[in-house]
Scaffold this motif. Structure first.
Motif, short mmCIF file in Angstrom:
data_model
loop_
_atom_site.label_atom_id
_atom_site.label_comp_id
_atom_site.label_asym_id
_atom_site.label_seq_id
_atom_site.Cartn_x
_atom_site.Cartn_y
_atom_site.Cartn_z
N ILE A 143 142.71 35.08 27.25
CA ILE A 143 143.77 34.83 28.22
C ILE A 143 145.08 34.58 27.47
CG2 ILE A 143 144.62 33.26 30.00
CD1 ILE A 143 141.83 32.83 30.92
N CYS B 176 138.03 33.63 29.23
CA CYS B 176 137.40 33.60 30.56
C CYS B 176 136.56 34.86 30.73
CB CYS B 176 138.46 33.50 31.65
SG CYS B 176 137.81 33.54 33.33
N HIS C 107 145.24 42.39 34.01
CA HIS C 107 143.99 42.24 33.27
C HIS C 107 143.52 43.62 32.82
CE1 HIS C 107 141.72 43.83 36.77
NE2 HIS C 107 142.59 43.11 37.51
#
Length: 398
Positions: A68, A63, A22
């Protein structure tokens, strides 16, 4: 009791999560399929033999403000059937998870049609890009084009008539659903065979509204023998108005004689009315010659040969037409003629002043209709040119 949460719960059970990366704007999930075999989509046989692997990047819903991406490792299997034409096929995960050759999973894909149909394909693409699950405008447009609309209700009362693709050159046939007030078919021509072919496929039709032409009547009678044929309201009113006007035109000579206006004093005519009256006199000379030949029982073809006039002109004279002295046309001053005549009789003979007063009255009436009750007492002023302004403010030489 504390609940246990795993990152693998965010993706379907058919996939195994290898790693999660991430950053500030994106979350990358690396995964692969967990099944040991796969079924061939061509032959339906189950294969365990893996040929190769290739990566796929699938987009999902955002999200926490970050997009994503699912980096999926897809296996290629070798089909064990001898007669299989594909030989090698890619691993399948199900349409509810990842569709074949789709750039996104099923969740954002279901939003393509609402975005494309709701706000349009180009604005929908912009909004989705800002929300974090981007899609191109071309993808939304393709989704809108293949969107499965509910099947239309079969019509039972239709109206059929011709219409012009290009006036006086090419005509087609338009068919409307009179119960739902919408067009349901446009046929390329107005031939009875074309209309019959379409009507044969609609056996549920009970009422056909049409004009008085024989072509559509024949097509409806042959294709739908049990359907009731009626004349539509528009053609009834149109035919009635034409018949009334034709009867009045044919009787105008008798009408003028009955009301005492058979003779016209040229001295009382305006310049425009005098031009029309001169044309009427020339037409009367032609009409009298043709009516004289008709009284002698000469055929229309022979009258055309003797006089040199067109057949259309001769037929109009025979039918009592071409008798109008003045061609009256509705003008925008018709509603205001009583007021103008009253002002003229009162001594106001300045045309520009009458126009300004009439314009002010119209503005007041429009303001009253709009409900604001405000209007400019002097009316809208005309813009002055620079030359007029310079002359106005120039110092006097005296």
């Amino acid at each position: 009791m504390r609940a246990h949460f795993r990152l693998s719960d965010l993706i379907p059970a058919e996939l195994n999560v290898e790693a999660v990366h991430h950053s500030a704007d994106v979350i990358v999930v690396a995964a692969h399929g967990q099944s040991r075999d796969c079924r061939c989509p061509e032959r339906g046989t189950i294969s365990h033999r893996v040929h190769s692997r290739y990566p796929r990047m699938i987009a999902d819903l955002p999200c926490a403000g970050r997009s994503i991406e699912l980096h999926l490792t897809v296996r290629r299997f070798v089909c064990s059937a001898d007669q299989c034409r594909r030989k090698i096929f890619a691993e399948r995960f199900g349409d509810d998870i990842v569709r074949p050759m789709a750039p996104q999973d099923s969740t954002p894909g279901h939003l393509d049609a609402p975005f494309g149909l709701g706000i349009g394909w180009s604005p929908g693409s912009t909004v989705r890009n800002r929300l974090g699950f981007p899609v191109s405008s071309d993808t939304l447009l393709r989704t809108v084009r293949r969107y499965d609309r509910p099947p239309p209700t079969l019509p039972s009362v239709i109206g059929i008539d011709d219409w012009a693709w290009r006036r006086n050159h090419r005509y087609g046939t338009i068919i409307c659903d009179l119960e739902r007030r919408k067009t349901i078919a446009l046929l390329p021509d107005r031939e009875p065979s074309t209309a019959k072919a379409w009507l044969v496929e609609q056996p549920q039709i009970e009422i056909v509204a049409r004009d008085r032409g024989g072509g559509y009547a024949q097509a409806a009678a042959q294709a739908l023998p049990r359907a009731e044929q009626v004349a539509d309201r528009w053609h009834l009113m149109e035919n009635a108005s034409h018949a009334f006007l034709d009867a009045v035109r044919k009787s105008m000579r008798q009408v003028r004689m009955a009301v005492g206006t058979a003779t016209v004093n040229p001295k009382l005519l305006t310049a425009a009315e005098r031009l029309q009256f001169d044309g009427y006199l020339r037409r009367e000379e032609t009409n009298s010659v043709i009516r004289g030949l008709v009284g002698e029982r000469v055929s229309i073809k022979e009258i055309v040969r003797r006089t040199g006039h067109s057949r259309k002109l001769v037929r109009s004279v025979v039918r009592g037409q071409r008798t109008d002295i003045f061609r009256v046309r509705q003008t925008s001053l018709e509603p205001h003629l009583p007021w103008l005549e009253a002002q003229w009789d009162a001594g106001s003979r300045n045309g520009a002043e009458l126009w300004r007063q009439l314009r002010l009255a119209v503005l007041v009436e429009v303001s009253a209709l709009l409900g604001n009750g405000q209007h400019d007492e002097e009316g809208p002023k005309r813009p002055r040119t620079g030359l007029a302004t310079r002359r106005r403010h120039a110092p006097s030489s005296a």
